[in-house]
Scaffold this motif. Structure first.
Motif, mmCIF file in Angstrom:
data_model
loop_
_atom_site.group_PDB
_atom_site.id
_atom_site.type_symbol
_atom_site.label_atom_id
_atom_site.label_comp_id
_atom_site.label_asym_id
_atom_site.label_seq_id
_atom_site.Cartn_x
_atom_site.Cartn_y
_atom_site.Cartn_z
ATOM 1 N N LEU A 37 11.140 -5.119 8.338
ATOM 2 C CA LEU A 37 10.115 -4.313 8.746
ATOM 3 C C LEU A 37 8.911 -4.760 7.768
ATOM 4 N N PRO A 38 7.869 -4.618 8.418
ATOM 5 C CA PRO A 38 6.567 -5.071 7.494
ATOM 6 C C PRO A 38 6.447 -4.009 6.268
ATOM 7 N N VAL A 39 5.843 -4.601 5.389
ATOM 8 C CA VAL A 39 5.504 -3.530 4.219
ATOM 9 C C VAL A 39 3.959 -3.670 4.068
ATOM 10 N N LEU A 40 3.202 -2.504 4.033
ATOM 11 C CA LEU A 40 1.871 -2.522 3.856
ATOM 12 C C LEU A 40 1.538 -2.200 2.332
ATOM 13 N N GLY A 42 -0.400 -0.462 -0.302
ATOM 14 C CA GLY A 42 -1.051 0.837 -0.776
ATOM 15 C C GLY A 42 -1.822 0.608 -2.237
ATOM 16 N N VAL A 43 -2.347 1.707 -2.585
ATOM 17 C CA VAL A 43 -2.960 1.756 -3.711
ATOM 18 C C VAL A 43 -1.874 1.930 -4.922
ATOM 19 N N ASP A 44 -1.049 2.633 -4.662
ATOM 20 C CA ASP A 44 0.224 2.474 -5.767
ATOM 21 C C ASP A 44 1.156 1.902 -5.508
ATOM 22 N N GLY A 45 1.259 0.794 -4.792
ATOM 23 C CA GLY A 45 2.320 -0.185 -4.196
ATOM 24 C C GLY A 45 2.595 -0.246 -2.700
ATOM 25 N N PRO A 46 3.674 -0.659 -2.403
ATOM 26 C CA PRO A 46 4.022 -0.724 -0.915
ATOM 27 C C PRO A 46 4.310 0.370 -0.375
ATOM 28 N N THR A 47 3.627 0.827 0.798
ATOM 29 C CA THR A 47 3.919 1.909 1.527
ATOM 30 C C THR A 47 4.534 1.527 2.926
ATOM 31 N N HIS A 48 5.299 2.422 3.614
ATOM 32 C CA HIS A 48 5.687 2.183 5.047
ATOM 33 C C HIS A 48 5.173 3.505 5.763
ATOM 34 N N PRO A 49 4.150 3.321 6.608
ATOM 35 C CA PRO A 49 3.688 4.629 7.179
ATOM 36 C C PRO A 49 4.518 4.968 8.184
ATOM 37 N N THR A 50 4.694 6.233 8.524
ATOM 38 C CA THR A 50 5.308 6.889 9.703
ATOM 39 C C THR A 50 4.673 7.883 10.178
ATOM 40 N N LEU A 89 14.754 9.693 7.948
ATOM 41 C CA LEU A 89 14.150 8.367 8.493
ATOM 42 C C LEU A 89 14.128 7.341 7.205
ATOM 43 N N ALA A 90 13.998 7.775 6.008
ATOM 44 C CA ALA A 90 14.124 6.990 4.840
ATOM 45 C C ALA A 90 15.414 6.401 4.604
ATOM 46 N N HIS A 126 7.781 3.010 9.226
ATOM 47 C CA HIS A 126 7.849 1.888 8.422
ATOM 48 C C HIS A 126 6.780 0.785 8.872
ATOM 49 N N GLY A 127 5.583 1.263 9.517
ATOM 50 C CA GLY A 127 4.586 0.149 9.864
ATOM 51 C C GLY A 127 4.869 -0.401 11.428
#
Length: 156
Positions: A37-40, A42-50, A89-90, A126-127
């Motif tokens: 899964l791709p990791v985007l 974010g400001v505080d580190g990697p995020t996985h938008p859902t 989901l997590a 997760h993107g």
């Protein structure tokens, strides 16, 4: 003669090892592993938008039927159990199968009917883009539905 046998063995092993990954990627009866899964960032580190839209009908529970929005990180939206659904989901990336992939046509499933409930989940997890349909027409589909509770409602 031994040299020819050794060469044939090496070539055969090379062909088999090159063919094996392709064979594992087919829609066979075994579950397919989750794709990377791709990791985007974010400001505080990697995020996985859902962000998912969950549409449920025929559940037998008027409170469960309808269209819900689910946002995670932080949990929110109109989903009736957003926090629990996001927690479920997590957990999924650590499991061995992708819950949004349809049941393989080759799968051997018990012939039981779990009711007329249907659901469709669209959006991003997760993107990754998601567009999956769910029903309860056999044991495999019932298991697939149940693996996503409480994203999908508890139906009997």
């Amino acid at each position: 003669m031994p040299r020819r046998l050794a060469l044939t063995t090496v070539v055969s092993l090379a062909v088999l090892s090159a063919a094996a990954p392709g064979a594992m990627a087919s829609d066979g009866p075994l579950p397919r592993p989750l794709l990377s899964l791709p990791v985007l960032q974010g400001v505080d580190g990697p995020t996985h938008p859902t962000h998912l839209t969950v549409v449920v009908s025929g559940s037998g529970d008027p409170a469960a039927d309808g269209s819900y929005e689910l946002e995670c990180e932080p949990a929110g939206g109109s989903h009736p159990a957003a926090r629990q659904a996001c927690e479920r989901l997590a957990q999924l990336p650590g499991e061995s199968t992708d819950p949004f992939v349809p049941v393989s046509r080759d799968a051997m499933c018990t012939q039981q009917f779990g009711g007329p409930a249907t659901a469709r989940i669209t959006g991003s997890w997760h993107g990754r883009s998601v567009d999956a349909a769910f029903d309860r027409t056999n044991g495999c589909e019932i298991g697939r539905w149940n693996s996503l509770r409480p994203v999908l409602p508890n139906v009997r």
